[in-house]
Scaffold this active site. Structure first.
Site, PDB file in Angstrom:
ATOM      1  N   HIS A  85      41.626   2.141 -34.973  1.00 29.68           N
ATOM      2  CA  HIS A  85      42.754   2.240 -35.911  1.00 29.68           C
ATOM      3  C   HIS A  85      42.858   0.958 -36.743  1.00 29.68           C
ATOM      4  CE1 HIS A  85      46.817   4.149 -36.863  1.00 29.68           C
ATOM      5  NE2 HIS A  85      46.782   3.052 -37.595  1.00 29.68           N
ATOM      6  N   HIS A  87      43.013  -0.712 -41.007  1.00 29.47           N
ATOM      7  CA  HIS A  87      43.206  -0.486 -42.448  1.00 29.47           C
ATOM      8  C   HIS A  87      42.505  -1.646 -43.150  1.00 29.47           C
ATOM      9  CE1 HIS A  87      46.133   2.690 -41.633  1.00 29.47           C
ATOM     10  NE2 HIS A  87      46.597   1.898 -40.685  1.00 29.47           N
ATOM     11  N   LYS A 208      43.225  11.781 -41.919  1.00 34.85           N
ATOM     12  CA  LYS A 208      44.380  11.128 -41.288  1.00 34.85           C
ATOM     13  C   LYS A 208      45.640  11.803 -41.804  1.00 34.85           C
ATOM     14  CE  LYS A 208      47.030   7.739 -39.504  1.00 34.85           C
ATOM     15  NZ  LYS A 208      47.159   6.456 -40.180  1.00 34.85           N
ATOM     16  N   HIS A 249      49.038  10.162 -37.091  1.00 40.97           N
ATOM     17  CA  HIS A 249      50.076   9.157 -36.846  1.00 40.97           C
ATOM     18  C   HIS A 249      51.306   9.892 -36.313  1.00 40.97           C
ATOM     19  CE1 HIS A 249      53.242   6.228 -38.397  1.00 40.97           C
ATOM     20  NE2 HIS A 249      53.887   7.377 -38.446  1.00 40.97           N
ATOM     21  N   HIS A 269      49.567   5.724 -32.126  1.00 42.81           N
ATOM     22  CA  HIS A 269      50.865   5.090 -31.772  1.00 42.81           C
ATOM     23  C   HIS A 269      51.557   5.786 -30.589  1.00 42.81           C
ATOM     24  CE1 HIS A 269      50.038   3.331 -35.638  1.00 42.81           C
ATOM     25  NE2 HIS A 269      50.378   4.419 -36.306  1.00 42.81           N
ATOM     26  N   ASP A 341      45.860  -1.011 -35.484  1.00 40.31           N
ATOM     27  CA  ASP A 341      46.605  -1.110 -36.750  1.00 40.31           C
ATOM     28  C   ASP A 341      46.363  -2.434 -37.474  1.00 40.31           C
ATOM     29  OD1 ASP A 341      47.962   0.471 -38.516  1.00 40.31           O
ATOM     30  OD2 ASP A 341      49.841   0.526 -37.409  1.00 40.31           O
TER      31      ASP A 341
HETATM   32 ZN    ZN Z   1      48.005   2.534 -39.214  1.00 39.19          ZN
END
Ligand code: ZN
Length: 429
Positions: A85, A87, A208, A249, A269, A341
């Site tokens: 996970h 970005h 996603k 998510h 999450h 994340d």
């Molecule tokens: Zn994320």
């Protein structure tokens, strides 16, 4: 503008290239005193990993004859780590409006630094779960072409969001200003199918979706569902038809149950997972990607990430549930893959996630498995990454101490090889 002098240009290029390895044949061996054999769940040693080109040929317990050897001495060798996970195209520490105004080209320049920092931390593979303007696709392709150093990537392009959902940047804007804002916002069965098709057309390896509200988005609630069950089923059906998996998510319980039942491959999450939700994930074989560390930099003293007060309130609320969710997942045997994340906070520092898993009851070997064999399985790359074995990519890392005794050794990875090339070497001779 005058061009760079040739010597300077060459030095700049050299800085980007893998660290020079001694002139060697295409086949060589990497030797270390210790080796974390994740598949066997055991510490072995000494080992000689025979590499041919970018691939592992075999793992031997005695020195091979006639091969050049990269000797890592008393170090501990492991497979390169996998973050499920990230970005990688995001600019960390700029506020929401600055982020909205940041052009794709600017994000791409930052992205080049992000992927290098990630690789140098020992993360040789990433599942990147949401970017905009195809910066993620370009990073993946430039890395693959050998133009810039970075991890192997699977990318999601635009995350799908309902209007007003976690991925709708218009939440903070008067609608007059933003009717043409390009994003993954799609509502209704036909529109979500079209968005999946569009993302795949534009280079997405996975889809996603934002199946509940989020923490960092404006004016939504992490516990509210983000898509109807009908829309979730349509997204999964369309993605699967095109050979793609779906990552969802989810913070709230209802959203994760709906997403799991609709057929997503992973829940990201899962902050409000309780026994009932865990049982559904377990029954459906849905993966759980925890991302526990991210809440710490979000709530750090002095608000270095410039998070709006409304989101800080949500973060304080979510923080009280996330670690319980992890323990519940472990207790119910939900499959767990490492994810962080990174991109909300600086890339390369996500290795701090490991320690939290041990604090919540995992053994160091189980923790390492989440970021190697398990993560590879989630990504559909088992046998190629997350393992050092015949036929895998030669993606290896080394620590100077034993991570099975002290998991924070993974916060200090000293040596990184990806595809047979060395990108970091800080081991003392
Ligand atoms: Zn994320």
């Amino acid at each position: 503008m005058r061009p760079l002098p040739i010597a300077t240009a060459a030095a700049a290029l050299a800085a980007l290239a893998p660290l020079a390895s001694p002139a060697r044949a295409e086949r060589f061996a990497v030797h270390a005193a210790h080796f974390v054999d994740v598949r066997a769940g055991a510490l072995r040693g000494p080992v000689w990993v025979i590499v041919s080109g970018d691939t592992v040929e075999s793992v031997e317990s005695s020195a091979p004859a006639g091969l050049a050897v990269t000797d890592l001495g008393n170090a501990t060798l492991l497979p390169g780590l996998i973050d499920c996970h990230t970005h990688l195209s995001s600019r960390v520490g700029i506020d929401r409006m600055a982020s909205l105004k940041s052009p794709a080209a600017r994000n791409a320049i930052t992205g080049v630094n992000n992927v290098r920092a990630t690789l140098e931390a020992g993360i040789t593979t990433c599942r990147d779960v949401g970017g905009s303007e195809l910066v993620d696709v370009s990073l993946r392709d430039a890395i693959k072409a050998g133009e810039i150093p970075g991890p192997r990537m699977q990318v999601a392009t635009w995350p799908l969001s309902m209007t007003g959902g976690h991925g709708d940047d218009r939440n903070q804007l008067d609608y007059h200003w933003c009717n043409d804002l390009e994003s993954g916002v799609a509502d209704g069965v036909d529109a979500v199918r079209k968005q999946v098709r569009f993302n795949v057309q534009q280079g997405a390896d996975l889809i996603k979706i934002l199946a509940t509200g989020g923490v960092l988005s404006a004016n939504d609630d992490p516990q509210h569902t983000g898509y109807t069950q009908e829309e979730l089923r349509a997204i999964c059906d369309e993605a699967h038809r095109l050979g793609r998996n779906v990552a969802a998510h989810c913070h709230g319980k209802e959203g994760m149950i709906w997403a799991s039942n609709a057929g997503v491959r992973s829940i990201e999450h899962a902050s409000y997972m309780d026994a009932e939700a865990a049982a559904v994930l377990k029954k459906n074989g849905t993966w759980y990607v925890p991302t526990l560390y991210v809440i710490e930099p979000i709530l750090a003293q002095g608000n270095p990430l410039k998070i709006p007060e409304q989101s800080l309130d949500k973060a304080r609320e979510v923080r009280m549930h996330m670690r319980e969710a992890f323990k519940t997942a472990m207790k119910h045997g939900v499959k767990i893959a490492y994810g962080t994340d990174a991109g909300v906070f600086p890339h390369g520092t996500q290795v701090r996630e490991f320690k939290i898993y041990t604090e919540l009851g995992m053994t160091p070997m189980q923790v390492i498995a989440t970021a190697t064999t398990s993560a590879a399985e989630l990504m559909g790359w088992s046998g190629k990454v997350g393992v050092v074995a015949k036929g895998s990519y030669a993606d290896l890392i080394a620590t100077s101490g034993d991570p099975l005794r002290d998991i924070t050794e993974l916060e200090r990875v000293k040596w990184v090889m990806k595809g047979g090339k060395v990108y970091k070497d800080e081991l003392k001779p």
